[in-house]
Motif scaffolding. Structure first.
Motif, PDB file in Angstrom:
ATOM      1  N   VAL A 131      12.057   6.017   8.267  1.00 12.96           N
ATOM      2  CA  VAL A 131      11.036   6.307   9.270  1.00 12.96           C
ATOM      3  C   VAL A 131      11.063   5.304  10.423  1.00 12.96           C
ATOM      4  N   GLU A 132      11.779   4.200  10.241  1.00 11.56           N
ATOM      5  CA  GLU A 132      11.885   3.192  11.301  1.00 11.56           C
ATOM      6  C   GLU A 132      13.206   2.452  11.142  1.00 11.56           C
ATOM      7  N   VAL A 149      16.361  -3.867   9.934  1.00  8.87           N
ATOM      8  CA  VAL A 149      15.217  -3.762   9.036  1.00  8.87           C
ATOM      9  C   VAL A 149      14.800  -2.298   9.122  1.00  8.87           C
ATOM     10  N   VAL A 150      14.785  -1.633   7.979  1.00 11.13           N
ATOM     11  CA  VAL A 150      14.563  -0.183   7.948  1.00 11.13           C
ATOM     12  C   VAL A 150      13.335   0.136   7.107  1.00 11.13           C
ATOM     13  N   GLY A 151      12.474   0.984   7.664  1.00  9.89           N
ATOM     14  CA  GLY A 151      11.338   1.507   6.919  1.00  9.89           C
ATOM     15  C   GLY A 151      11.708   2.838   6.306  1.00  9.89           C
ATOM     16  N   PHE A 152      11.307   3.039   5.058  1.00  9.47           N
ATOM     17  CA  PHE A 152      11.579   4.285   4.343  1.00  9.47           C
ATOM     18  C   PHE A 152      10.262   4.894   3.879  1.00  9.47           C
ATOM     19  N   ALA A 153      10.194   6.211   3.901  1.00 11.57           N
ATOM     20  CA  ALA A 153       8.977   6.904   3.501  1.00 11.57           C
ATOM     21  C   ALA A 153       8.638   6.655   2.040  1.00 11.57           C
ATOM     22  N   GLU A 154       9.663   6.483   1.215  1.00 14.36           N
ATOM     23  CA  GLU A 154       9.413   6.272  -0.205  1.00 14.36           C
ATOM     24  C   GLU A 154      10.617   5.628  -0.876  1.00 14.36           C
ATOM     25  N   TYR A 155      10.386   5.148  -2.083  1.00  9.91           N
ATOM     26  CA  TYR A 155      11.474   4.622  -2.898  1.00  9.91           C
ATOM     27  C   TYR A 155      11.313   5.115  -4.324  1.00  9.91           C
ATOM     28  N   GLU A 156      12.421   5.142  -5.011  1.00 15.79           N
ATOM     29  CA  GLU A 156      12.437   5.463  -6.430  1.00 15.79           C
ATOM     30  C   GLU A 156      13.099   4.299  -7.140  1.00 15.79           C
ATOM     31  N   PRO A 171       0.833  -1.208   0.000  1.00 14.72           N
ATOM     32  CA  PRO A 171       0.000   0.000   0.000  1.00 14.72           C
ATOM     33  C   PRO A 171       0.866   1.256   0.000  1.00 14.72           C
ATOM     34  N   ARG A 172       0.262   2.370  -0.366  1.00 19.18           N
ATOM     35  CA  ARG A 172       0.975   3.652  -0.291  1.00 19.18           C
ATOM     36  C   ARG A 172       1.460   3.859   1.128  1.00 19.18           C
ATOM     37  N   GLY A 173       2.603   4.474   1.269  1.00 15.78           N
ATOM     38  CA  GLY A 173       3.195   4.676   2.578  1.00 15.78           C
ATOM     39  C   GLY A 173       4.561   4.027   2.628  1.00 15.78           C
ATOM     40  N   PRO A 174       5.084   3.812   3.828  1.00 18.44           N
ATOM     41  CA  PRO A 174       6.445   3.296   3.965  1.00 18.44           C
ATOM     42  C   PRO A 174       6.645   1.916   3.336  1.00 18.44           C
ATOM     43  N   VAL A 175       7.886   1.678   2.932  1.00 22.10           N
ATOM     44  CA  VAL A 175       8.347   0.372   2.461  1.00 22.10           C
ATOM     45  C   VAL A 175       9.576   0.006   3.284  1.00 22.10           C
ATOM     46  N   TRP A 176       9.919  -1.269   3.307  1.00 27.62           N
ATOM     47  CA  TRP A 176      11.028  -1.722   4.134  1.00 27.62           C
ATOM     48  C   TRP A 176      12.048  -2.470   3.303  1.00 27.62           C
ATOM     49  N   ARG A 177      13.259  -2.514   3.845  1.00 29.23           N
ATOM     50  CA  ARG A 177      14.319  -3.368   3.296  1.00 29.23           C
ATOM     51  C   ARG A 177      15.264  -3.737   4.421  1.00 29.23           C
ATOM     52  N   VAL A 178      16.051  -4.778   4.201  1.00 27.33           N
ATOM     53  CA  VAL A 178      17.051  -5.206   5.178  1.00 27.33           C
ATOM     54  C   VAL A 178      18.384  -4.617   4.744  1.00 27.33           C
ATOM     55  N   VAL A 179      19.078  -3.981   5.683  1.00 21.60           N
ATOM     56  CA  VAL A 179      20.389  -3.402   5.396  1.00 21.60           C
ATOM     57  C   VAL A 179      21.408  -3.990   6.361  1.00 21.60           C
ATOM     58  N   GLY A 180      22.662  -3.929   5.968  1.00 18.85           N
ATOM     59  CA  GLY A 180      23.715  -4.465   6.827  1.00 18.85           C
ATOM     60  C   GLY A 180      24.934  -3.574   6.832  1.00 18.85           C
TER      61      GLY A 180
END
Length: 198
Positions: A173-174, A150-157, A62-71
């Motif tokens: 955002v998280e 695990v990081v939440g981001f407001a948006e991605y391109e 859904p619209r809003g934050p998306v997440w990814r795993v970073v190291g």
């Protein structure tokens, strides 16, 4: 934790599995009926980017934050920026796509490379190409690094080139840090409870 004891998000539970029972992420290519976990399928990744589909479960985000795993250093830099109240913008693109919060928490725990700081890649994860500045970290023997999150981001391109799908993540955002991804279990359980109550 064994991968088969980690609670699965419903859409992940519905994914095809390999012969060991591992759910196969949406962007994973198949060869001779076997998933190639260390590789990313160009067409599947492009479809996920265009259609805003989770790179793990292949369902709509859904619209809003998306997440990814970073190291490694990226996880540390994001944590330091958020703790200091500074904005964080890494303008360097990555080939790793976004996903739902629950899917990325799950992936952080069951992917051997993402889960442990001492984990090393078993194969080079660049399909039909040689490592470059964007993919130098996805070569055989590369270590995840001391920190994970695990990081939440407001948006991605995203951008789609003839050979790669590239993502850029903006405005965290998280930040849910871990050394060992088993530490994410309470976050995953809470997120699955929240999903079940919708």
């Amino acid at each position: 934790m064994r991968f088969d004891t980690v609670p699965k998000p419903p859409a992940v539970a519905a994914r095809p599995r390999d012969d060991r029972g591992y759910p196969v992420p949406a962007i994973t290519p198949w060869e001779d009926g076997r998933p190639q976990f260390a590789l990313t399928d160009y067409e599947r990744s492009a479809a996920c980017a265009r259609e805003r589909l989770c790179s793990v479960c292949n369902t709509l985000m859904p619209r809003g934050p998306v997440w990814r795993v970073v190291g490694g250093t990226e996880a540390v830099a994001i944590g330091e920026a958020l703790a200091a109240g500074r904005p964080y913008r890494n303008m360097a693109p990555t080939t790793e796509g976004p996903g739902h919060r629950a899917c990325m928490l799950y992936a952080s725990m069951v992917c051997p490379y993402l889960a442990r700081s001492n984990a090393r890649r078993r194969v080079t994860a660049v399909q039909g190409d040689t490592p470059d500045g964007l993919t130098a970290h996805v070569v055989r023997g590369a270590a995840r690094g001391d920190a994970g999150a695990v990081v939440g981001f407001a948006e991605y391109e995203f951008g789609i080139t003839p050979t790669k799908v590239l993502f850029r993540f903006l405005d965290p955002v998280e930040w849910l840090p871990h050394d060992d991804a088993d530490e994410q279990l309470p976050n995953l359980r809470a997120e699955l409870d929240r999903i079940a109550q919708r």
